[in-house]
Write a protein that holds these residues in place. Structure first.
Motif, PDB file in Angstrom:
ATOM      1  N   TYR A 191       0.840  -1.203   0.000  1.00 27.84           N
ATOM      2  CA  TYR A 191       0.000   0.000   0.000  1.00 27.84           C
ATOM      3  C   TYR A 191       0.876   1.254   0.000  1.00 27.84           C
ATOM      4  N   LEU A 192       1.871   1.274   0.873  1.00 29.36           N
ATOM      5  CA  LEU A 192       2.742   2.442   0.968  1.00 29.36           C
ATOM      6  C   LEU A 192       3.617   2.586  -0.281  1.00 29.36           C
ATOM      7  N   LYS A 214      -0.380  -7.794  -3.596  1.00 26.43           N
ATOM      8  CA  LYS A 214      -0.419  -6.553  -4.389  1.00 26.43           C
ATOM      9  C   LYS A 214      -1.865  -6.190  -4.740  1.00 26.43           C
ATOM     10  N   GLU A 215      -2.656  -7.222  -5.084  1.00 29.97           N
ATOM     11  CA  GLU A 215      -4.051  -6.973  -5.452  1.00 29.97           C
ATOM     12  C   GLU A 215      -4.856  -6.448  -4.266  1.00 29.97           C
ATOM     13  N   LEU A 216      -4.599  -7.000  -3.066  1.00 29.04           N
ATOM     14  CA  LEU A 216      -5.291  -6.528  -1.857  1.00 29.04           C
ATOM     15  C   LEU A 216      -4.919  -5.082  -1.557  1.00 29.04           C
ATOM     16  N   ALA A 217      -3.613  -4.755  -1.679  1.00 29.18           N
ATOM     17  CA  ALA A 217      -3.158  -3.383  -1.415  1.00 29.18           C
ATOM     18  C   ALA A 217      -3.774  -2.404  -2.400  1.00 29.18           C
ATOM     19  N   PHE A 220      -7.410  -1.906  -1.541  1.00 31.86           N
ATOM     20  CA  PHE A 220      -7.521  -1.060  -0.335  1.00 31.86           C
ATOM     21  C   PHE A 220      -7.281   0.409  -0.714  1.00 31.86           C
ATOM     22  N   TYR A 221      -6.291   0.626  -1.566  1.00 31.45           N
ATOM     23  CA  TYR A 221      -5.984   1.991  -2.020  1.00 31.45           C
ATOM     24  C   TYR A 221      -7.145   2.561  -2.831  1.00 31.45           C
ATOM     25  N   ASP A 222      -7.752   1.715  -3.685  1.00 32.35           N
ATOM     26  CA  ASP A 222      -8.881   2.179  -4.495  1.00 32.35           C
ATOM     27  C   ASP A 222     -10.040   2.641  -3.604  1.00 32.35           C
ATOM     28  N   GLN A 223     -10.190   2.018  -2.456  1.00 31.29           N
ATOM     29  CA  GLN A 223     -11.271   2.372  -1.523  1.00 31.29           C
ATOM     30  C   GLN A 223     -10.925   3.584  -0.665  1.00 31.29           C
ATOM     31  N   HIS A 224      -9.666   3.666  -0.211  1.00 22.19           N
ATOM     32  CA  HIS A 224      -9.308   4.652   0.818  1.00 22.19           C
ATOM     33  C   HIS A 224      -8.310   5.707   0.356  1.00 22.19           C
ATOM     34  N   GLY A 225      -7.806   5.552  -0.886  1.00 22.11           N
ATOM     35  CA  GLY A 225      -6.803   6.501  -1.342  1.00 22.11           C
ATOM     36  C   GLY A 225      -5.591   6.488  -0.422  1.00 22.11           C
TER      37      GLY A 225
END
Length: 582
Positions: A191-192, A214-217, A220-225
């Motif tokens: 994510y970072l 990578k797909e989970l990160a 998560f980024y797509d949801q929370h930026g």
């Protein structure tokens, strides 16, 4: 519950005993002797169907030569109305009993009466057992080792139910502890890297490197930026862990549902920690004197527990002293409980809190060293883990294609995922192949063979026998020949070796179920199915049905339809479909 093999065996014992008592009453043999004879099924059917050693076993007590005793028994046997048509004396005095039409007819009658419960035995007597299986870490996709464990556990649970046990199926979700911390740390790093740039945030060497992380990160980024960039590491990792589990656990459930596996419960490890049950269990071990403190950590005296266990099992002190035994940490110096502590608490929960008489676990062979340690810890709690915890260890799967090992998943570069495998082969083929050998044997899964539609493919061979009979029954029904009731069949018409061999194989299912449950080995059902299909194909190729005179056509049609019912019954037991057309 029918068991015609056992019924015939018991009748041999009763008939020989009655003949002996009749002979003794006439003064032909000394009375009052207790003869313990064995009753075997000869491998060669020309030696009869059952062989009693009564004459040899009784020679000393009856003060006569075995063949003389055997002749006296035969002279006094009354076979009318029994399962047997004749008895012959062989070798040193064996009594060889040959089955008659009553027995063959009764097999078909019993199978018809019991329907899809045929094969049921009462070994378990309602005993409450849990089968815990798969229990894969929710940190990544399930692989082919989990696929083997899945069908082994599911088929074993079904077999135990058929054997008279009250069975509970459970998946233990490891949603706490070190691997979840590593899971959260791995998603956090990816994510970072998305937020800060890959070059600006190093990925931990011991993290999970698969594409799925990578797909989970990314999701998560797509949801929370980048809103989690400035949160505390603790808050960020907690969110990552919960998000990863919220995605992965439903995926696991979906994969297993596709694989025809449903559980009674998905049990969360975290509930043991949250409720204080792990701490309570460790406290009980401490109260019983099985723990000590060292370097700030709390240790289980596993060495002492294992010595006690092994000596109770018959090992000598010298043998035990030679073992390289080690103690286990239950609570680390930082106050966190270990996976082993949670595992002890979980099994205490099974045996004590929920009252299962046995906890049956399906584990990979790499967990071999963990078995005795966990059993000994449960012994230390007074729960008799050495007998009540049963662990079925499962050897590795070798996936083959074009005769060569297939080691990597195209998607992740890791072990083949269950869902990828099920894209290549049918669920039926996967379940049949993974259950085709005992758990103690390594399994070669040939992808090419699993999709072939010929008699070399065992699942196709068995399913084809079922479909062939369905087609036969349908064709004959169109011509007005319906499958008769078993009571209307003249079993005396079953005169060929092929017919008799087929009915004998049908009669073996209850014993196969009993042995499968006893040995915790449902692969016996697969082997039974292949044998039954083979006997059917031999019967079908040598015994005409269509065009025979009505009574014989009717008898053979009933026999074929009985085979169809038993194949469907056994395929259902291992979670494989029984197609009517192929």
């Amino acid at each position: 519950m029918s068991n015609m093999i056992q019924a015939a065996r018991e009748q041999v014992a009763a008939l020989t005993q009655a003949a002996y008592e009749k002979a003794a009453a006439q003064g032909l043999l000394p009375g009052g002797a207790e003869v313990k004879a064995t009753i075997e099924i000869p491998k060669d059917p020309t030696h009869g169907d059952y062989a009693s050693s009564f004459a040899m076993a009784g020679a000393k007590a009856l003060h006569k030569a075995p063949r003389q005793i055997a002749q006296t028994i035969v002279d006094n046997l009354e076979l009318e109305g029994t399962f047997f048509e004749k008895v012959e004396i062989a070798g040193p005095g064996f009594l060889n009993f040959t089955l008659g039409s009553k027995w063959y007819g009764q097999v078909l009658t019993d199978i018809q009466a019991e329907g899809n419960t045929y094969g049921k035995v009462d070994e378990g007597k309602g005993e409450k057992v849990m089968v815990e299986f798969v229990s894969a870490n929710p940190t990544g996709p399930m692989h082919i080792g989990n696929a083997r464990g899945g069908v082994l556990g599911d088929a074993l649970a079904a077999v135990l139910e058929r054997a008279g046990y009250d069975v509970w199926r459970e998946f233990y979700v490891n949603d706490a502890g070190n691997q979840i911390h590593k899971f959260a740390m791995s998603i956090e790093a990816r994510y970072l890297q998305i937020v800060l740039g890959e070059e600006n945030y190093p990925f931990p060497e011991d993290g999970y490197h698969g594409d799925d992380i990578k797909e989970l990160a990314q999701a998560f980024y797509d949801q929370h930026g980048d809103s989690y960039k400035d949160k505390s590491q603790e808050e960020r990792q907690e969110a990552m862990a919960q998000y990863g589990l919220s995605v992965n656990i439903p995926k696991m459930k979906a994969d297993l549902r596709r694989y025809q596996i449903e559980y009674d419960e998905w049990f969360l490890e975290s509930t043991l920690h949250d409720s204080g049950y792990v701490a309570e269990t460790v406290g009980m071990l401490a109260d019983k004197g099985w723990t000590y403190e060292k370097d700030g950590a709390l240790w289980l005296n596993t060495t002492a527990l294992l010595k006690q266990k092994f000596l109770a099992e018959g090992k000598t002190q010298e043998q035990v002293d030679k073992l390289d035994l080690k103690d286990d940490v239950l609570r680390r110096a930082n106050g966190f409980y270990t996976y082993f502590a949670a595992d002890i608490a979980y099994h205490r929960n099974k045996l004590e809190k929920r009252g299962f008489s046995k906890a049956i676990n399906i584990w990979g062979a790499d967990h071999h060293g963990h078995v005795a340690r966990l059993q000994a810890a449960l012994d230390g709690l007074g729960l008799d883990g050495s007998h009540r915890l049963v662990v079925v260890l499962m050897q590795l799967v070798n996936l083959l294609q074009d005769g060569q090992p297939v080691r990597m998943s195209k998607r992740s570069g890791k072990a083949i995922a269950l869902r990828d495998l099920l894209d290549e082969v049918s669920v039926d083929a996967a379940r049949f192949f993974f259950n085709s050998r005992s758990s103690t044997s390594a399994l070669d899964f040939d992808l090419d063979l699993a999709v072939r539609q010929d008699s070399d493919n065992p699942v196709y061979y068995v399913q084809y026998a079922h479909a062939r009979i369905c087609s036969l029954v349908s064709r004959l029904a169109e011509e007005g020949a319906m499958v008769p009731d078993a009571a209307g069949v003249d079993a005396a018409l079953f005169a060929t070796a092929e017919e008799k061999a087929l009915i004998k194989t049908l009669s073996q299912l209850p014993e196969t179920v009993r042995i499968s449950a006893r040995d915790y080995d449902p692969s016996h059902i697969n082997r039974y199915l292949v044998t039954l299909a083979g006997e059917f194909h031999r019967f079908y190729n040598s015994c005409h049905i269509k065009g025979e005179e009505p009574a014989l056509l009717s008898a053979r049609l009933k026999l074929a339809d009985t085979v169809r019912a038993v194949i469907a019954n056994c395929l259902a037991l291992i979670g494989v479909t029984a197609p009517e057309k192929m």
